[in-house]
Structure formats: C-alpha cells, structure tokens
Design a protein around this motif. Structure first.
Motif, PDB file in Angstrom:
ATOM      1  N   UNK A   1      53.027 128.374 -91.645  1.00  0.00           N
ATOM      2  CA  UNK A   1      52.100 127.296 -91.630  1.00  0.00           C
ATOM      3  C   UNK A   1      51.614 126.861 -93.116  1.00  0.00           C
ATOM      4  N   UNK A   2      50.981 125.776 -93.082  1.00  0.00           N
ATOM      5  CA  UNK A   2      50.472 125.175 -94.489  1.00  0.00           C
ATOM      6  C   UNK A   2      49.446 126.169 -95.082  1.00  0.00           C
ATOM      7  N   UNK A   3      48.551 126.676 -94.141  1.00  0.00           N
ATOM      8  CA  UNK A   3      47.490 127.528 -94.620  1.00  0.00           C
ATOM      9  C   UNK A   3      48.167 128.827 -95.637  1.00  0.00           C
ATOM     10  N   UNK A   4      49.323 129.334 -95.002  1.00  0.00           N
ATOM     11  CA  UNK A   4      49.953 130.301 -95.789  1.00  0.00           C
ATOM     12  C   UNK A   4      50.520 130.126 -97.023  1.00  0.00           C
ATOM     13  N   UNK A   5      51.040 128.857 -96.957  1.00  0.00           N
ATOM     14  CA  UNK A   5      51.556 128.342 -98.666  1.00  0.00           C
ATOM     15  C   UNK A   5      50.496 128.105 -99.451  1.00  0.00           C
ATOM     16  N   UNK A   6      49.328 127.640 -99.027  1.00  0.00           N
ATOM     17  CA  UNK A   6      48.296 127.260 -99.870  1.00  0.00           C
ATOM     18  C   UNK A   6      47.674 128.647-100.348  1.00  0.00           C
ATOM     19  N   UNK A   7      47.486 129.485 -99.272  1.00  0.00           N
ATOM     20  CA  UNK A   7      46.833 130.928 -99.667  1.00  0.00           C
ATOM     21  C   UNK A   7      47.722 131.726-100.731  1.00  0.00           C
ATOM     22  N   UNK A   8      48.979 131.637-100.633  1.00  0.00           N
ATOM     23  CA  UNK A   8      49.939 132.173-101.557  1.00  0.00           C
ATOM     24  C   UNK A   8      49.915 131.559-103.197  1.00  0.00           C
ATOM     25  N   UNK A   9      49.949 130.176-102.836  1.00  0.00           N
ATOM     26  CA  UNK A   9      49.867 129.415-104.369  1.00  0.00           C
ATOM     27  C   UNK A   9      48.394 129.893-104.999  1.00  0.00           C
ATOM     28  N   UNK A  10      47.542 130.008-104.168  1.00  0.00           N
ATOM     29  CA  UNK A  10      46.125 130.508-104.752  1.00  0.00           C
ATOM     30  C   UNK A  10      46.138 131.611-105.314  1.00  0.00           C
ATOM     31  N   UNK A  11      46.936 132.833-104.743  1.00  0.00           N
ATOM     32  CA  UNK A  11      46.998 134.021-105.058  1.00  0.00           C
ATOM     33  C   UNK A  11      47.924 134.301-106.418  1.00  0.00           C
ATOM     34  N   UNK A  12      48.873 133.113-106.573  1.00  0.00           N
ATOM     35  CA  UNK A  12      49.630 133.343-107.820  1.00  0.00           C
ATOM     36  C   UNK A  12      48.826 132.554-108.897  1.00  0.00           C
ATOM     37  N   UNK A  13      47.741 131.804-108.510  1.00  0.00           N
ATOM     38  CA  UNK A  13      47.144 131.248-109.757  1.00  0.00           C
ATOM     39  C   UNK A  13      47.328 129.721-109.927  1.00  0.00           C
ATOM     40  N   UNK A  14      47.897 129.305-108.785  1.00  0.00           N
ATOM     41  CA  UNK A  14      48.204 127.845-108.946  1.00  0.00           C
ATOM     42  C   UNK A  14      47.274 126.899-108.281  1.00  0.00           C
TER      43      UNK A  14
END
Length: 615
Positions: free
Chosen positions: A471-484
């Motif tokens: 889902x989109x929330x997971x995508x946003x979460x991992x982009x946040x974790x990677x510093x994006x």
C-alpha cells in the motif's frame, strides 16, 4: 535441394510462430488472397464475353445480363477484399507488436551471465535487426499471402491460357494458317515463359543473396549506428554532449556509419540494376511474342476478337504471376534468413541450473549462507576474480565487506545472488547448495542495492514497489526511512509523480543522491531476510553516507545485512568485517580487532578516511 528444404522448414516455423499469436490470421490471409486474385479475372472473362456478344449480335438482354453479373460479382469481391484487407492489416500490426515484444520477454528471462556475454549481445542485435530488415513476422506472413495470391492468379491464368492450344477447324488452310493453328505455338510460348522464369529466378536469387551478404557484413555497423542515434537523443547525457563538444564527434561517427552502410549497398546497386534490367528484357520478349502470336491468330480468323482480349489479359497475368511467385519465393527465403535469427534468439535456452527444492519459510529470518572454497573467473576469461574464498555469513548479523576497487567484492555478491555460479567450490544455504533451490524463491530471500542500480522512467511508487503488492503508506514510510521525505513533500503528485521525462509525462529529475535513497527504499520495501548494499552511496559525501548506513542499520536490526564499500563508514557498527584484496579474503574480524593490526590493509584504509567520520 537441402537449401530448399531448409527454407521451406523455416517458412513453416514462422507460420507456426504466427499461429501461436493468432490462429485466424493465416486463414484470413489465404481467404484475402483468393478474393484478390479472383477480382481481375472477372473483368477479363466477362469483358471477352461481352465483346464477343456485341460482335456476334447477341441480344441486348443477354449483353446486359452479362454486364450485371460482372458488376455484382466485382462488387462482392471488391467489398470482401476491402473488409479482409482491413482485418488482415489490423492483425498484421498486432502480431508484429506481439512477436516483437517476445524479444523483450526473452531478454528478461535470460541468465544474467548470458546477457553480459558478447555472443548474446550479437544474437540480440541480429534478432532486432532481422525483424527490422524483414519487416517482422506479421509482415512476412502478409508477404506469404501475396505469394498465395499470385499462385491462385497463376492457376486461373493457366486454366484460361489453354485456348492457345485449341485447334480451330479451317477448310484448306495455307502453311501460315496451319502453323499458327497448331498447338505447338502455345507450347512454344509456354516454353518461352518458362525460360524467362528461369532467368528471372536466377537474377532475383543473386540480388537477394547480395542483399543478405551486405546485411551480414553490416551487423556491427548497424548496431553502432543505432547506439549513436539513441545517444544523440538521450537527454540524460545531453549536458555532457554540450559541455564537452561531443556533438561534432557524434555527428561525425553517425555520418561515418551511414557512409560505410551506404557504400556497402552502393556496391550492389550497379550489379542489381544490371540483373534486374536483364530480367525485364526477358519479360518483354515473352510478352510481345505472345501478343504477336495472338494478333496473327486473330488476323487469320483462328480466334475471336473477345478471345484476343481474353488471351492478352491472361498471358499478361500468367507471366506477371509467375515472375511475382519467383520474387515472392526468393524474397521469402531471404526473409526467413533474417527471421531465423529472430527465432534463434527466442530458442536460446538458459544455462543456469534452476533447482526445484523449495526454500524453507522462516518467520525468524534465520538463513545461513556459506561460501566453501569458491573460485571464480568470468566466462571466456581466465583471470581469477575470486580465489578459494570461504566464509560463513552468520544469521541476523551485520557483515561489512571492504577493499580496494577490483578486489572482488561485487563479484562475491553476484555469486551469492546466483547471477553467476562458482567456477569451483559451492555456496550453501542452511547447508544445502543454492543451485538445488527453486531459483525465484531463493532470489526472494534478498534485497539488494547495487552500485550501478537503475531507476525507471515511471512513477515514484512503481519504482519503489516494483512488481510487489503493498500500500501507499508503506511506500511513503520507506521513502521517509531512506531520507527522501523532504523531497517527497515538494513533489507535485507525491508518490504518483513521474521520474524523468522519457515518454511525454511531466517527470522530475532526481539527483544521484536522491536516486540512491529511492533505491534503498525499494530494497527496504521488499522486506527480505537478507539485505545487501553494494556501494550504493558512492555519489554521497562521506558524512551523508555514514548517516545513511547508520539509519539503515537501525532499520534492518533483525535481518542479516551485508554492506560493501571501499569506504569505511559502514564498518563500525558491523559484527564482522572481511577485507578483500586481489580476489582473496586477507583479513577478518570486528572493527577494533582489525584496527589494532596496524600492518593490515584495513588499518591503512581506515586511517586514510577516518577524518571524514569525525573520529
């Protein structure tokens, strides 16, 4: 004879490939050929009947009946031909697209090792160029339809041309009348046509052979041309082209490849022109001889005026259809040579053994990988890249692999990922050779960010999730974790924003560092038990790299992780470190242990870089 059998088999193979895409295509082509070939003969036959009717004083009612029959039959055939042409053209385009896409599908399914080989690159180039030069399988089947059309036309003409052999009863004929009333006149014309056919056949064979020989000669030149053309239009390198004035270099190289290609074809133009002219001369000799004989027979009263019209049309159609059949056959034989390259590529089998053993599903992620006496050199190259390497990757631990460029670090990972198999030795997963595991299940155990990773000209969301669900929330979460996250907040359409602008979408450009953060988010999103970073942060400065690795270490705290770098930012928080040099593991231990060995390569590398990490 052997060559003819081979060409016939290749044609059958192409038809089989076409039928796999659409079983109705070839039957529709045959039906269209029958209708198209029949159409002109309606006019020829009815035209002769109507003319003879006028001359012989047949009643107006009979004449009009013939006219109506001709109009109705012609209209039916014309309408049928138009409809069939429409459907056949649609199917030709669709089949060409389908079959051309098979090249991409095949390429995606080949082993990584095969894709890196020069032989496979040549095969791919020949397959693409074979489709280009032949017009594709859809175009080839369409051409077969025209050949069938000419064969049907030939059979019609052969049936009607029999009137040349019919002897007419004449009272007290003179010598000339007897001569032109003899069936031998018709036989003579047929023999003349056969001689013309033979001459044209030889001529077309020679021209097509010249054409194919030039194609073979220019495989590399064509590949270079398309590379240069694509490079000139690639906006990603347009800055370098302009800054370093390589526009002239590219233009000169494109001009040079065009000149080399043009020179090759220029060499055959004169020869082909002469041979084609000879074939044309023979055709004209046949036609004008036939016309002369028919005219004399009419003057001598041996045939009716309507029959003259019929015979002239039939002889012309007969000669034309035979020449076209020869042209079709030799052209088909040449096309099949091109398409054989296409089929040869599609028939390429993978070499990597892909086992059947299912990978054990473990919620705790406890998978143990081990290299046992692994030696490796690349195919067709005897230089040893890894030499008798043995190492066990402990479950749930963090391993750093360091060493100078060319030491064998990335090759170590390529073998672990089964992009290649070891030349000697074996790699084990939980004590079992990884070759025995089902390939896809084994690959699902790892998420990797390579140094030369690629992002696609697609949405940010699709770049992160790839072919996985989520889902989109997971995508946003991992982009946040990677510093994006900071850049994400400013994107016009969030994760639905397009990266790059290759296909008309209003895409954005991302920096090298941002691209690496997206690639890291992609690896995290896969959520595999083994995570590997193969120098993906090389475009970042050392401090940013250190921050990424520190954050990444937190994110994968319960996973097995491997960090590869010639820089040392990932080493301090790793459980184990192995140092590669010249394809061998020269040191191993944790950070403190290796740093204490002041004569070792690790101490030398750390000391050279320590100032960047505030230590």
């Amino acid at each position: 004879m052997q060559s003819t059998k081979k060409s016939f088999k290749e044609i059958i193979d192409v038809i089989k490939i076409s039928n796999k895409s659409d079983r109705m295509y070839f039957p529709l082509i045959i039906l269209r050929s029958l209708v198209t070939a029949s159409f002109p003969f309606v006019g020829i036959i009815y035209g002769a009947l109507i003319l003879d009717g006028f001359i012989n004083g047949v009643g107006r009612e009979m004449i009009m009946r013939l006219v109506y029959q001709m109009i109705i039959l012609s209209a039916i055939l014309l309408l049928s031909r138009t409809i069939l042409h429409f459907f056949c053209d649609q199917k030709t385009n669709l089949i060409s697209l389908k079959l051309n896409s098979e090249i991409s599908r095949k390429t995606l399914n080949l082993d990584f090792e095969q894709l890196e080989s020069q032989d496979m690159k040549d095969k791919l180039s020949k397959a693409n160029q074979g489709v280009l030069f032949s017009g594709g399988i859809g175009s080839f089947i369409n051409s077969l339809g025209y050949m069938i059309e000419n064969i049907i036309s030939f059979l019609y003409a052969l049936t009607l041309i029999i009137t040349l052999f019919i002897r007419v009863d004449v009272e007290t004929p003179d010598t000339i009348t007897s001569l032109f009333n003899s069936p031998l006149i018709g036989v003579g014309i047929i023999l003349l046509i056969i001689l013309s056919i033979y001459m044209n056949f030889r001529m077309i064979q020679k021209v097509n052979k010249l054409d194919y020989d030039i194609y073979e000669e220019n495989i590399t030149v064509n590949r270079l041309f398309f590379y240069l053309k694509d490079s000139s239009m690639d906006y990603k390198i347009s800055k370098d082209i302009r800054l370093f004035h390589t526009d002239k270099l590219l233009a000169d190289k494109i001009h040079d490849t065009c000149f080399r290609f043009g020179s090759s074809y220029g060499r055959i133009a004169t020869k082909a022109g002469k041979m084609t002219a000879q074939g044309g001369i023979w055709n004209n000799i046949v036609l004008y001889t036939a016309y002369t004989v028919i005219g004399i027979k009419a003057l001598l009263g041996l045939t009716s005026v309507g029959n003259v019209l019929l015979l002239v049309g039939v002889v012309t159609a007969f000669n034309t259809s035979i020449v076209q059949i020869i042209n079709n056959i030799t052209s088909a034989a040449t096309q099949t040579k091109y398409l054989a390259l296409y089929k040869q590529y599609l028939d390429t089998s993978t070499k990597l053994y892909k086992g059947t053993l299912p990978v054990e599903k473990r919620d705790d992620g406890q998978y143990e990988f081990e290299f046992k006496n692994v030696t490796f050199h690349y195919p067709n190259n005897d230089d040893i890249i890894l030499n008798n390497v043995s190492w066990k990757i402990d479950m749930g631990k963090k391993l750093a692999i360091v060493g100078p460029n060319g030491a064998g670090k990335t090759t170590f990972i390529k073998l672990l990922c089964r992009l290649y198999d070891p030349t000697e030795g074996e790699i084990l997963l939980n004590g079992i050779n990884i070759r025995k595991y089902e390939h896809k299940e084994y690959m699902d155990l790892m998420s990797i960010v390579f140094q030369d990773f690629k992002l696609f000209s697609s949405t940010l969301k699709e770049n992160v999730k790839g072919g996985l669900d989520g889902n989109d929330d997971q995508i946003v979460h991992y982009l946040d974790q990677s510093g994006f996250s900071e850049r994400l907040e400013n994107l016009p359409q969030g994760i639905d924003t397009y990266l790059y602008s290759n296909f008309g979408e209003k895409g954005i450009e991302v920096s090298g560092g941002e691209a690496q953060k997206i690639a890291i988010a992609r690896a995290l999103y896969k959520d595999s038990p083994l995570v590997i970073l193969d120098e993906p942060t090389s475009a970042l400065d050392p401090l940013s790299e250190y921050e990424i690795y520190t954050k990444f270490d937190t994110l994968v705290h319960n996973k097995t992780a491997i960090y590869i770098s010639h820089r040392m930012s990932s080493c301090r928080f790793c459980d184990n470190i192995i140092v590669f040099d010249k394809g061998e593991i020269v040191q191993s231990g944790n950070h403190e242990e290796l740093l204490s060995s002041k004569e070792g390569l690790y101490h030398t590398m750390w000391s050279a870089q320590a100032k960047y990490y505030n230590v």
